[in-house]
Design a protein around this motif. Sequence first.
Motif, PDB file in Angstrom:
ATOM      1  N   LEU A  21      -8.479   5.651  -4.758  1.00 42.25           N
ATOM      2  CA  LEU A  21      -7.882   4.340  -4.498  1.00 42.25           C
ATOM      3  C   LEU A  21      -8.628   3.293  -5.320  1.00 42.25           C
ATOM      4  O   LEU A  21      -9.835   3.415  -5.541  1.00 42.25           O
ATOM      5  CB  LEU A  21      -7.960   4.007  -3.015  1.00 42.25           C
ATOM      6  CG  LEU A  21      -7.193   4.939  -2.080  1.00 42.25           C
ATOM      7  CD1 LEU A  21      -7.404   4.522  -0.638  1.00 42.25           C
ATOM      8  CD2 LEU A  21      -5.723   4.982  -2.413  1.00 42.25           C
ATOM      9  N   PRO A  22      -7.922   2.256  -5.761  1.00 44.35           N
ATOM     10  CA  PRO A  22      -8.592   1.217  -6.555  1.00 44.35           C
ATOM     11  C   PRO A  22      -9.742   0.581  -5.768  1.00 44.35           C
ATOM     12  O   PRO A  22      -9.598   0.313  -4.584  1.00 44.35           O
ATOM     13  CB  PRO A  22      -7.495   0.186  -6.814  1.00 44.35           C
ATOM     14  CG  PRO A  22      -6.219   0.869  -6.520  1.00 44.35           C
ATOM     15  CD  PRO A  22      -6.516   1.963  -5.553  1.00 44.35           C
ATOM     16  N   PRO A  23     -10.868   0.360  -6.423  1.00 40.97           N
ATOM     17  CA  PRO A  23     -11.975  -0.287  -5.719  1.00 40.97           C
ATOM     18  C   PRO A  23     -11.577  -1.702  -5.310  1.00 40.97           C
ATOM     19  O   PRO A  23     -10.842  -2.378  -6.015  1.00 40.97           O
ATOM     20  CB  PRO A  23     -13.108  -0.298  -6.744  1.00 40.97           C
ATOM     21  CG  PRO A  23     -12.452  -0.081  -8.061  1.00 40.97           C
ATOM     22  CD  PRO A  23     -11.160   0.627  -7.813  1.00 40.97           C
ATOM     23  N   GLN A  24     -12.021  -2.100  -4.172  1.00 41.03           N
ATOM     24  CA  GLN A  24     -11.779  -3.451  -3.645  1.00 41.03           C
ATOM     25  C   GLN A  24     -10.297  -3.779  -3.513  1.00 41.03           C
ATOM     26  O   GLN A  24      -9.900  -4.927  -3.616  1.00 41.03           O
ATOM     27  CB  GLN A  24     -12.487  -4.495  -4.500  1.00 41.03           C
ATOM     28  CG  GLN A  24     -13.980  -4.306  -4.550  1.00 41.03           C
ATOM     29  CD  GLN A  24     -14.663  -5.331  -5.415  1.00 41.03           C
ATOM     30  OE1 GLN A  24     -14.051  -5.954  -6.270  1.00 41.03           O
ATOM     31  NE2 GLN A  24     -15.942  -5.506  -5.199  1.00 41.03           N
ATOM     32  N   CYS A  71       3.130  -8.131   5.450  1.00 37.86           N
ATOM     33  CA  CYS A  71       2.990  -6.929   4.616  1.00 37.86           C
ATOM     34  C   CYS A  71       4.096  -6.788   3.572  1.00 37.86           C
ATOM     35  O   CYS A  71       3.850  -6.237   2.492  1.00 37.86           O
ATOM     36  CB  CYS A  71       3.002  -5.675   5.493  1.00 37.86           C
ATOM     37  SG  CYS A  71       1.512  -5.433   6.469  1.00 37.86           S
ATOM     38  N   ILE A  72       5.291  -7.229   3.887  1.00 37.79           N
ATOM     39  CA  ILE A  72       6.416  -7.035   2.971  1.00 37.79           C
ATOM     40  C   ILE A  72       6.134  -7.791   1.672  1.00 37.79           C
ATOM     41  O   ILE A  72       5.843  -8.968   1.665  1.00 37.79           O
ATOM     42  CB  ILE A  72       7.734  -7.525   3.598  1.00 37.79           C
ATOM     43  CG1 ILE A  72       8.013  -6.783   4.893  1.00 37.79           C
ATOM     44  CG2 ILE A  72       8.890  -7.365   2.616  1.00 37.79           C
ATOM     45  CD1 ILE A  72       8.059  -5.284   4.765  1.00 37.79           C
ATOM     46  N   GLY A  73       6.200  -7.099   0.576  1.00 38.98           N
ATOM     47  CA  GLY A  73       5.955  -7.703  -0.727  1.00 38.98           C
ATOM     48  C   GLY A  73       4.495  -7.770  -1.118  1.00 38.98           C
ATOM     49  O   GLY A  73       4.158  -8.314  -2.159  1.00 38.98           O
ATOM     50  N   ILE A 108       0.733  -2.707  -1.063  1.00 39.66           N
ATOM     51  CA  ILE A 108       1.328  -2.048   0.107  1.00 39.66           C
ATOM     52  C   ILE A 108       1.273  -0.526  -0.013  1.00 39.66           C
ATOM     53  O   ILE A 108       1.015   0.171   0.958  1.00 39.66           O
ATOM     54  CB  ILE A 108       2.761  -2.545   0.380  1.00 39.66           C
ATOM     55  CG1 ILE A 108       3.241  -2.078   1.755  1.00 39.66           C
ATOM     56  CG2 ILE A 108       3.709  -2.136  -0.736  1.00 39.66           C
ATOM     57  CD1 ILE A 108       4.531  -2.732   2.209  1.00 39.66           C
ATOM     58  N   ASP A 109       1.475   0.003  -1.210  1.00 41.71           N
ATOM     59  CA  ASP A 109       1.444   1.454  -1.377  1.00 41.71           C
ATOM     60  C   ASP A 109       0.020   2.005  -1.266  1.00 41.71           C
ATOM     61  O   ASP A 109      -0.199   3.083  -0.722  1.00 41.71           O
ATOM     62  CB  ASP A 109       2.103   1.876  -2.685  1.00 41.71           C
ATOM     63  CG  ASP A 109       1.527   1.195  -3.905  1.00 41.71           C
ATOM     64  OD1 ASP A 109       0.953   0.094  -3.776  1.00 41.71           O
ATOM     65  OD2 ASP A 109       1.671   1.743  -5.006  1.00 41.71           O
ATOM     66  N   VAL A 110      -0.949   1.267  -1.747  1.00 40.80           N
ATOM     67  CA  VAL A 110      -2.352   1.687  -1.633  1.00 40.80           C
ATOM     68  C   VAL A 110      -2.763   1.648  -0.161  1.00 40.80           C
ATOM     69  O   VAL A 110      -3.453   2.546   0.332  1.00 40.80           O
ATOM     70  CB  VAL A 110      -3.280   0.797  -2.488  1.00 40.80           C
ATOM     71  CG1 VAL A 110      -4.730   1.222  -2.345  1.00 40.80           C
ATOM     72  CG2 VAL A 110      -2.846   0.838  -3.941  1.00 40.80           C
ATOM     73  N   CYS A 111      -2.303   0.637   0.543  1.00 39.32           N
ATOM     74  CA  CYS A 111      -2.583   0.508   1.976  1.00 39.32           C
ATOM     75  C   CYS A 111      -2.002   1.702   2.730  1.00 39.32           C
ATOM     76  O   CYS A 111      -2.653   2.269   3.609  1.00 39.32           O
ATOM     77  CB  CYS A 111      -2.001  -0.799   2.498  1.00 39.32           C
ATOM     78  SG  CYS A 111      -2.322  -1.118   4.245  1.00 39.32           S
ATOM     79  N   CYS A 134      -0.174  -1.197   9.364  1.00 41.96           N
ATOM     80  CA  CYS A 134      -0.702  -0.962   8.017  1.00 41.96           C
ATOM     81  C   CYS A 134       0.483  -0.711   7.105  1.00 41.96           C
ATOM     82  O   CYS A 134       1.405   0.018   7.477  1.00 41.96           O
ATOM     83  CB  CYS A 134      -1.611   0.264   7.961  1.00 41.96           C
ATOM     84  SG  CYS A 134      -3.184   0.068   8.795  1.00 41.96           S
ATOM     85  N   ALA A 135       0.475  -1.308   5.936  1.00 39.82           N
ATOM     86  CA  ALA A 135       1.536  -1.109   4.945  1.00 39.82           C
ATOM     87  C   ALA A 135       2.914  -1.494   5.489  1.00 39.82           C
ATOM     88  O   ALA A 135       3.916  -0.919   5.105  1.00 39.82           O
ATOM     89  CB  ALA A 135       1.539   0.329   4.441  1.00 39.82           C
TER      90      ALA A 135
END
Length: 122
Positions: free
Chosen positions: A42-45, A75-77, A81-84, A98-99
Amino acid sequence: MEEQPAAQPSRPEQPRRYAPSDPASRIFYLRMRVRQQRGVALPPQWMRDAACNPATSEEYFSGKPEDTALALRRCIGCAVIDVCAAYAVREGVSVGICAGLTAKQREQLTDESAPAKPNTPN
């Protein structure tokens, strides 16, 4: 010449990510994205870029209908959201929002919870 109001300091606008607003389509979309991110770091931070930052965790975990509705709208937009969603699945987050999904809806993001494919005659 009219004076322009002073700009309010705020968080830089994050790019919006496509996520359908209806829950069934959002679950389908996020399920695909979670599969694509399986085994990928997952991307850092990433939480720094989330629409919920800096939100109170109460909105996401209280269970109150008004808090849940606010959290789902936020959350929408969201740019991440996909990383979450991937994070929630990997970490087994079983409560709260979440997400843009409730805990019950997030259960549908994993392959184990996927409904069986219907048998089709040959």
